[in-house]
Design a protein around this motif. Structure first.
Motif, short mmCIF file in Angstrom:
data_model
loop_
_atom_site.label_atom_id
_atom_site.label_comp_id
_atom_site.label_asym_id
_atom_site.label_seq_id
_atom_site.Cartn_x
_atom_site.Cartn_y
_atom_site.Cartn_z
N LYS A 178 102.66 -16.57 50.12
CA LYS A 178 104.12 -16.62 50.03
C LYS A 178 104.56 -17.12 48.66
CE LYS A 178 106.26 -19.98 52.07
NZ LYS A 178 106.93 -20.88 53.04
N GLY A 179 103.94 -18.20 48.19
CA GLY A 179 104.28 -18.71 46.87
C GLY A 179 103.94 -17.71 45.76
N ALA A 180 102.81 -17.01 45.92
CA ALA A 180 102.41 -16.02 44.91
C ALA A 180 103.40 -14.86 44.85
CB ALA A 180 101.01 -15.51 45.23
N LEU A 181 103.88 -14.42 45.99
CA LEU A 181 104.88 -13.34 46.01
C LEU A 181 106.17 -13.78 45.32
CD1 LEU A 181 104.47 -11.91 49.63
CD2 LEU A 181 103.83 -10.79 47.50
N ARG A 182 106.55 -15.02 45.54
CA ARG A 182 107.79 -15.51 44.95
C ARG A 182 107.66 -15.80 43.46
NH1 ARG A 182 109.82 -19.41 49.99
NH2 ARG A 182 110.23 -17.65 51.41
N ALA A 183 106.41 -15.89 42.99
CA ALA A 183 106.19 -16.10 41.56
C ALA A 183 106.73 -14.93 40.74
CB ALA A 183 104.70 -16.29 41.29
N ARG A 184 106.71 -13.74 41.31
CA ARG A 184 107.25 -12.57 40.59
C ARG A 184 108.74 -12.75 40.32
NH1 ARG A 184 105.45 -7.62 44.29
NH2 ARG A 184 106.57 -8.94 45.79
N ILE A 193 113.66 -20.60 46.80
CA ILE A 193 112.63 -19.57 46.64
C ILE A 193 112.15 -19.51 45.19
CG2 ILE A 193 112.27 -17.06 46.66
CD1 ILE A 193 114.08 -17.00 49.16
N ILE A 194 113.08 -19.61 44.23
CA ILE A 194 112.72 -19.58 42.82
C ILE A 194 111.87 -20.80 42.46
CG2 ILE A 194 113.64 -19.73 40.47
CD1 ILE A 194 116.01 -18.05 41.43
N ARG A 195 112.23 -21.95 42.98
CA ARG A 195 111.46 -23.17 42.71
C ARG A 195 110.04 -23.05 43.26
NH1 ARG A 195 113.46 -28.33 41.27
NH2 ARG A 195 111.59 -29.07 42.32
N GLU A 196 109.91 -22.53 44.47
CA GLU A 196 108.57 -22.38 45.06
C GLU A 196 107.75 -21.38 44.26
OE1 GLU A 196 106.46 -21.41 49.37
OE2 GLU A 196 108.62 -21.75 49.24
N GLY A 197 108.39 -20.29 43.82
CA GLY A 197 107.69 -19.33 42.98
C GLY A 197 107.28 -19.93 41.65
N ASP A 211 106.61 -23.11 41.05
CA ASP A 211 105.49 -24.02 41.29
C ASP A 211 104.18 -23.24 41.38
OD1 ASP A 211 107.15 -26.20 41.29
OD2 ASP A 211 107.40 -26.25 43.47
N ALA A 212 104.21 -22.08 42.05
CA ALA A 212 103.01 -21.26 42.16
C ALA A 212 102.63 -20.65 40.81
CB ALA A 212 103.21 -20.15 43.20
N LEU A 213 103.63 -20.35 40.00
CA LEU A 213 103.42 -19.72 38.70
C LEU A 213 102.87 -20.68 37.67
CD1 LEU A 213 104.01 -16.97 37.23
CD2 LEU A 213 106.23 -17.94 36.61
N ALA A 214 103.11 -21.97 37.85
CA ALA A 214 102.76 -22.97 36.83
C ALA A 214 101.28 -22.93 36.45
CB ALA A 214 103.13 -24.36 37.32
N GLY A 215 100.41 -22.55 37.40
CA GLY A 215 98.97 -22.56 37.13
C GLY A 215 98.52 -21.53 36.13
N ILE A 216 99.31 -20.47 35.87
CA ILE A 216 98.88 -19.44 34.93
C ILE A 216 99.81 -19.36 33.72
CG2 ILE A 216 97.81 -18.08 36.77
CD1 ILE A 216 100.20 -16.12 36.49
N LEU A 217 100.57 -20.44 33.48
CA LEU A 217 101.49 -20.47 32.33
C LEU A 217 100.96 -21.40 31.25
CD1 LEU A 217 105.09 -20.64 33.84
CD2 LEU A 217 103.88 -18.65 32.94
N ARG A 218 101.19 -21.01 30.00
CA ARG A 218 100.94 -21.88 28.86
C ARG A 218 102.24 -21.96 28.06
NH1 ARG A 218 96.26 -19.85 26.42
NH2 ARG A 218 97.53 -18.09 25.74
N TRP A 219 102.53 -23.14 27.54
CA TRP A 219 103.80 -23.35 26.84
C TRP A 219 103.63 -23.22 25.34
CZ3 TRP A 219 108.58 -24.08 29.02
CH2 TRP A 219 108.61 -24.26 30.41
N LYS A 220 104.56 -22.48 24.73
CA LYS A 220 104.68 -22.44 23.27
C LYS A 220 105.64 -23.56 22.88
CE LYS A 220 105.21 -18.44 21.34
NZ LYS A 220 105.74 -17.08 21.02
#
Length: 342
Positions: A58-64, A104-108, A110-119
């Protein structure tokens, strides 16, 4: 699941139905639970069957949706939600009342944070320990030395000077000489303003949701990847997957659980019927291999389980057909010997 709030209790009930369908032979009898549901939900390259844990999925789907909002500041949805809730979906401020869309955006996010890198721009949005801004991992998960008291709950802007360039003395004080040099090599982009997230991993060949879901399980560590290279029929492939997990009802497996009075091989070999016996030592298997050899299919004889697995890994690279034939022989000898258990 991606765009509406679905209670976790509903998702767990759906998973319960899936487990019942998988494990129960019919409505009047129950099957044995050889492998936990958690292991079944692992990706295939980690030794699972690729089923989805619905809560994680569910979190992975909302990451989109979250990535679309974060990455497209000109979209109407971005303008509406940021005007009301702010531009940072990872902000720890919890509101007593907020829309289902923002949840829903917040949950997505949170799931997205693991594959993000910050510039790094002004450094105000990037948390030093919890966010990824050095290479591809977070410092809190990095086995390195750091002055935790100096950076705990701090943001990267504490490491920058008034011109948004690295303050070498502060960086070295917090991270030491070696780590500081790596950080000082990171180019800051103060002209771009706020810090900007980017994807660490490419989504080429996979959806963003699949990449996010896969990241939850860490790096692939399935040592029997050769099994996929043999291109076995799904029936035989599933049998071998169970064999390699010791999740097949051999007589020794049943004896340990008090479900059988003997642990001897069903073919009358006189030896204990366990995983190693089924793959290497069974007299019926060796008889079948000998007959195949007379037909021109010269297959190896293995004395131990370790030798068999190493040999099959080699065959997967050098002679896939012979490797697959050996796997088929093991499968059919097993199922012809104990049909009542399957």
């Amino acid at each position: 699941m991606a765009h509406t709030e679905v209670p976790n209790s509903v998702l767990r009930n759906i998973e319960k139905l899936a487990r019942r369908f998988l494990r129960h032979k019919d409505s009047n009898s129950k099957g044995m639970h050889y492998v936990s549901w958690r292991e079944l939900c692992l990706p295939r390259d980690m030794g699972g069957l690729g089923f989805h844990d619905l809560i994680a999925w569910k979190g992975a789907l909302r990451a989109r949706l979250a990535w679309t909002v974060i990455n497209d500041p000109d979209s109407l949805l971005h303008k509406v939600v940021t005007a009301k809730y702010g531009a940072d979906p990872w902000e720890n401020i919890r509101r007593t009342r907020c829309s289902a869309t923002w949840k829903i955006i917040r949950e997505g996010a949170d799931a997205l944070a693991g594959i993000l890198r910050w510039k790094v721009g002004d450094g105000r949005r990037v948390r030093i320990l919890q966010d990824c801004w050095i290479l591809d991992r977070r410092i809190e998960r990095w086995p390195t030395f750091v002055n935790v008291e100096a950076v705990d709950n701090a943001h990267v802007n504490h490491l920058l000077d008034d011109n948004f360039q690295w303050n070498a003395d502060v960086v070295e004080h917090c991270f030491g000489t070696i780590m500081a040099q790596r950080i000082l090599n990171i180019v800051t982009t103060p002209s771009a303003g706020a810090d900007q997230p980017e994807l660490i991993k490419s989504c080429f060949g996979s959806s963003l949701a699949a990449v996010v879901y896969r990241d939850k399980f860490g790096p692939a560590n399935f040592e029997f990847g050769w099994m996929h290279k043999l291109k076995l029929h799904p029936r035989e492939k599933f049998h071998w997957w169970r064999l390699l997990r010791d999740a097949i009802p051999t007589n020794m497996w049943l004896l340990r659980r008090g479900l059988s009075g003997t642990g001897d091989c069903s073919w009358g070999c006189g030896g204990e019927e366990n995983t190693e016996h089924c793959i290497t030592r069974c007299s019926k298997l060796r008889e079948v291999l000998d007959i195949l050899g007379k037909w021109g299919f010269v297959l190896p004889f293995f004395d131990t389980l370790e030798m068999a697995l190493d040999g099959l890994a080699i065959l997967a690279e050098t002679n896939r057909n012979l490797g697959a034939l050996y796997c088929y022989a093991v499968y059919h000898v097993w199922y012809c010997g104990v049909p009542e258990m399957n």
